[in-house]
Design an enzyme around this catalytic site. Structure first.
Site, short mmCIF file in Angstrom:
data_model
loop_
_atom_site.label_atom_id
_atom_site.label_comp_id
_atom_site.label_asym_id
_atom_site.label_seq_id
_atom_site.Cartn_x
_atom_site.Cartn_y
_atom_site.Cartn_z
N HIS A 142 16.39 11.44 -7.25
CA HIS A 142 17.48 11.91 -6.38
C HIS A 142 18.64 12.35 -7.27
O HIS A 142 19.12 11.56 -8.11
CB HIS A 142 17.96 10.78 -5.46
CG HIS A 142 16.98 10.41 -4.37
ND1 HIS A 142 15.83 11.11 -4.12
CD2 HIS A 142 17.03 9.41 -3.45
CE1 HIS A 142 15.19 10.55 -3.09
NE2 HIS A 142 15.90 9.52 -2.67
N CYS B 51 18.35 4.40 -1.75
CA CYS B 51 18.08 4.99 -3.07
C CYS B 51 19.16 5.98 -3.50
O CYS B 51 19.52 6.03 -4.69
CB CYS B 51 16.70 5.62 -3.10
SG CYS B 51 16.21 6.42 -1.58
N GLN C 75 17.51 15.17 -2.59
CA GLN C 75 16.65 13.99 -2.63
C GLN C 75 15.17 14.37 -2.65
O GLN C 75 14.72 15.23 -1.89
CB GLN C 75 16.97 13.08 -1.44
CG GLN C 75 18.42 12.63 -1.48
CD GLN C 75 18.80 11.59 -0.42
OE1 GLN C 75 19.91 11.62 0.08
NE2 GLN C 75 17.90 10.70 -0.08
N SER D 180 -4.71 -2.50 7.07
CA SER D 180 -5.16 -2.68 5.68
C SER D 180 -5.70 -4.08 5.40
O SER D 180 -6.48 -4.27 4.46
CB SER D 180 -3.98 -2.41 4.73
OG SER D 180 -3.42 -1.16 4.98
N THR E 272 0.80 -1.22 0.00
CA THR E 272 0.00 0.00 0.00
C THR E 272 0.84 1.28 0.00
O THR E 272 0.32 2.35 -0.27
CB THR E 272 -0.92 0.02 1.24
OG1 THR E 272 -0.09 -0.22 2.39
CG2 THR E 272 -1.99 -1.05 1.16
N GLY E 273 2.13 1.18 0.32
CA GLY E 273 2.97 2.38 0.45
C GLY E 273 3.51 2.87 -0.89
O GLY E 273 3.15 2.35 -1.96
N GLY F 117 11.02 10.03 -1.56
CA GLY F 117 11.96 9.17 -0.84
C GLY F 117 11.56 8.96 0.61
O GLY F 117 12.05 8.02 1.26
P1 NAP Z 1 5.58 3.92 3.11
O1 NAP Z 1 4.96 4.67 1.98
O2 NAP Z 1 5.48 4.49 4.47
O3 NAP Z 1 4.93 2.41 3.13
C1 NAP Z 1 5.18 1.53 4.18
C2 NAP Z 1 4.46 0.19 3.96
O4 NAP Z 1 4.74 -0.66 5.09
C3 NAP Z 1 2.94 0.30 3.85
O5 NAP Z 1 2.45 -0.64 2.92
C4 NAP Z 1 2.45 -0.11 5.25
O6 NAP Z 1 1.14 -0.70 5.25
C5 NAP Z 1 3.48 -1.16 5.60
N1 NAP Z 1 3.54 -1.35 7.06
C6 NAP Z 1 3.76 -0.42 8.02
N2 NAP Z 1 3.71 -1.00 9.24
C7 NAP Z 1 3.46 -2.32 9.05
C8 NAP Z 1 3.29 -3.44 9.91
N3 NAP Z 1 3.35 -3.32 11.24
N4 NAP Z 1 3.05 -4.65 9.35
C9 NAP Z 1 2.98 -4.81 8.02
N5 NAP Z 1 3.11 -3.78 7.15
C10 NAP Z 1 3.35 -2.55 7.66
O7 NAP Z 1 7.14 3.67 2.86
P2 NAP Z 1 7.93 3.55 1.45
O8 NAP Z 1 8.53 4.83 1.06
O9 NAP Z 1 7.07 2.82 0.47
O10 NAP Z 1 9.19 2.65 1.90
C11 NAP Z 1 9.09 1.24 2.07
C12 NAP Z 1 10.47 0.69 2.36
O11 NAP Z 1 11.33 0.94 1.22
C13 NAP Z 1 11.16 1.34 3.57
O12 NAP Z 1 11.92 0.38 4.25
C14 NAP Z 1 12.06 2.40 2.91
O13 NAP Z 1 13.16 2.74 3.70
C15 NAP Z 1 12.48 1.69 1.63
N6 NAP Z 1 12.88 2.54 0.49
C16 NAP Z 1 12.10 3.59 0.11
C17 NAP Z 1 12.50 4.34 -1.01
C18 NAP Z 1 11.69 5.53 -1.49
O14 NAP Z 1 12.18 6.23 -2.41
N7 NAP Z 1 10.48 5.81 -0.98
C19 NAP Z 1 13.64 4.02 -1.70
C20 NAP Z 1 14.40 2.93 -1.28
C21 NAP Z 1 14.00 2.19 -0.19
P3 NAP Z 1 -0.19 0.11 5.72
O15 NAP Z 1 -0.59 0.98 4.54
O16 NAP Z 1 -1.16 -0.96 5.98
O17 NAP Z 1 0.18 0.92 6.91
#
Ligand code: NAP
Length: 367
Positions: free
Chosen positions: A244, A151, A178, A43, A15-16, A182
């Site tokens: 970035h 990233c 960035q 969710s 979902t994120g 991110g």
């Molecule tokens: P995000 O938008 O905050 O999404 C987080 C996801 O984790 C959501 O699907 C959320 O589900 C789920 N989640 C949170 N708590 C949970 C729990 N207790 N049990 C199961 N699922 C849970 O974060 P994001 O930016 O997509 O990042 C995701 C990962 O990728 C992170 O580790 C981040 O550091 C890494 N990352 C991100 C980027 C970037 O550019 N954004 C780049 C490289 C790496 P709900 O919707 O149900 O809360």
């Protein structure tokens, strides 16, 4: 490579921001079919459409109707699991899936620096996937965990890999700009970032400084010997949606001229076996002579978001060379990078091309 049936895959944290990028990256994928989505208890039980604030493009109908599952191996059955989980929960969840025999491709920081876990950008260090057999032996897992890099570190390592191979990178000063995406969704509050620059991103500078040595390191007898590079990183959040941008100042063991550096960057093909994979960009690096590029607005969609664009290669008075590199943080730096890792494992024979089962013996002797 022709495949008769597509391998069922799942996305954890679907979902994120990164989870949604996985859904886009996997839509109509020739080798994988997105069969399951999972997220938090908040969710679980809802349809994906109900649970998700869809951010970009059209939500595929076949995914919209999937019921969101909990992130447990009993609820999610796919043999290949892409993890876009928040790092607060990723560690235990990803380990449980690996223990249950699944191949986990993780975007979280939790396992990146573990000695037996490959940290892979396919073009840069696809050979590090050979560590997986040792990981299974050490952990007693039937499955495995492969991580992709932070990233910003992805952008930096992609730009440095050809130069390091040819001239030996020894010092790097990296100043990042960035994108807001991110920080995930909803990420940085608009009143903090609009018209502003925030010269701090929690935990980002240490990640860049440590991951680079592992990414550019050498696999020797099943272990990574980190590249001997001193890195100084300044991480800044800027009001850009995606992409970035990193300004790099680089010192070398054997300093190249600008022309030599450009030749090496343009000729770079990356790790054998990556070119031609469904998500691989072509060319491996996009090198521009334009004096004002790369720019996120103009270049972030290069190669469907998988391209890394490099420009402004020039001499430097402090060290040897300067350049600017930019890539899509959510695609190249996250979901797309993970999918490319999975494609490389399938193409190398380490994943059975129909069942998705791990068969790591295929990696033996490939170091
Ligand atoms: P995000 O938008 O905050 O999404 C987080 C996801 O984790 C959501 O699907 C959320 O589900 C789920 N989640 C949170 N708590 C949970 C729990 N207790 N049990 C199961 N699922 C849970 O974060 P994001 O930016 O997509 O990042 C995701 C990962 O990728 C992170 O580790 C981040 O550091 C890494 N990352 C991100 C980027 C970037 O550019 N954004 C780049 C490289 C790496 P709900 O919707 O149900 O809360």
């Amino acid at each position: 490579m022709t495949m008769t049936a597509r391998i069922p895959v799942a996305v954890l944290g679907a979902t994120g921001a990164v989870g949604q990028a996985f859904v886009r990256q996997l839509a109509d994928h020739p080798w994988f079919v997105l069969a399951e989505v999972a997220a938090s208890e908040r969710s679980a039980g809802k349809t994906y459409r109900e649970a998700t604030r869809w951010l970009e493009g059209t939500l595929p109908d076949d995914v919209a109707g999937l019921t969101v599952r909990t992130c447990t191996p009993s609820a999610v059955r796919a043999p290949i699991v892409f993890s876009a989980l928040d790092s607060g929960v990723a560690g235990d969840v990803e380990a449980a899936f690996a223990q249950a025999g699944r191949l986990v491709l993780s975007n979280a920081k939790n396992f990146r620096m573990h000695d037996d876990v490959p940290l892979v950008i396919p073009e840069v260090n696809g050979d590090h996937l050979c560590m997986l057999a040792r990981q299974q032996a050490v952990r007693g897992w039937n499955g495995a965990i492969v991580t992709n890099a932070n990233c910003a570190a992805t952008v930096i390592a992609s730009a440095l890999a050809p130069l390091h191979a040819a001239f030996g990178v020894r010092q790097v000063l990296a100043v990042t700009m960035q994108a807001v995406s991110g920080a995930g969704y909803p990420g940085v509050p608009s009143l903090d970032i609009l018209g502003n620059v925030i010269p701090y991103i929690g935990d980002e500078e240490p990640k860049i400084e440590t991951e680079l040595g592992k990414l550019l390191g050498q696999l020797v007898d099943g272990e990574i010997v980190p590249a001997p590079i001193t890195v100084s990183a300044h991480a800044n959040r800027v009001p850009v949606e995606h992409g970035h941008t990193v300004c790099l100042t680089i010192g070398f063991e054997r300093a190249p001229t600008v022309a030599e550096a450009l030749e090496v960057l343009r000729a770079w093909k990356g790790h054998a076996g990556v070119a031609g994979l469904p998500s691989a960009p072509s060319p491996a690096l996009e090198v521009t002579d334009a004096p004002d590029r790369p720019q996120p607005r103009r270049d972030v969609q290069c190669a469907g978001g998988m391209g890394v664009t490099i420009g402004r290669v020039r001499e430097d008075a402090l060290l040897h060379l300067r350049l600017v590199a930019m890539a899509h943080n959510v695609v190249r730096g996250a979901a797309g990078g993970s999918v490319l890792n999975a494609e490389l494992l399938v193409a190398s024979g380490a994943v059975h091309r129909e069942s998705g089962a791990l068969q790591l013996g295929a990696l033996a002797g490939r170091q």
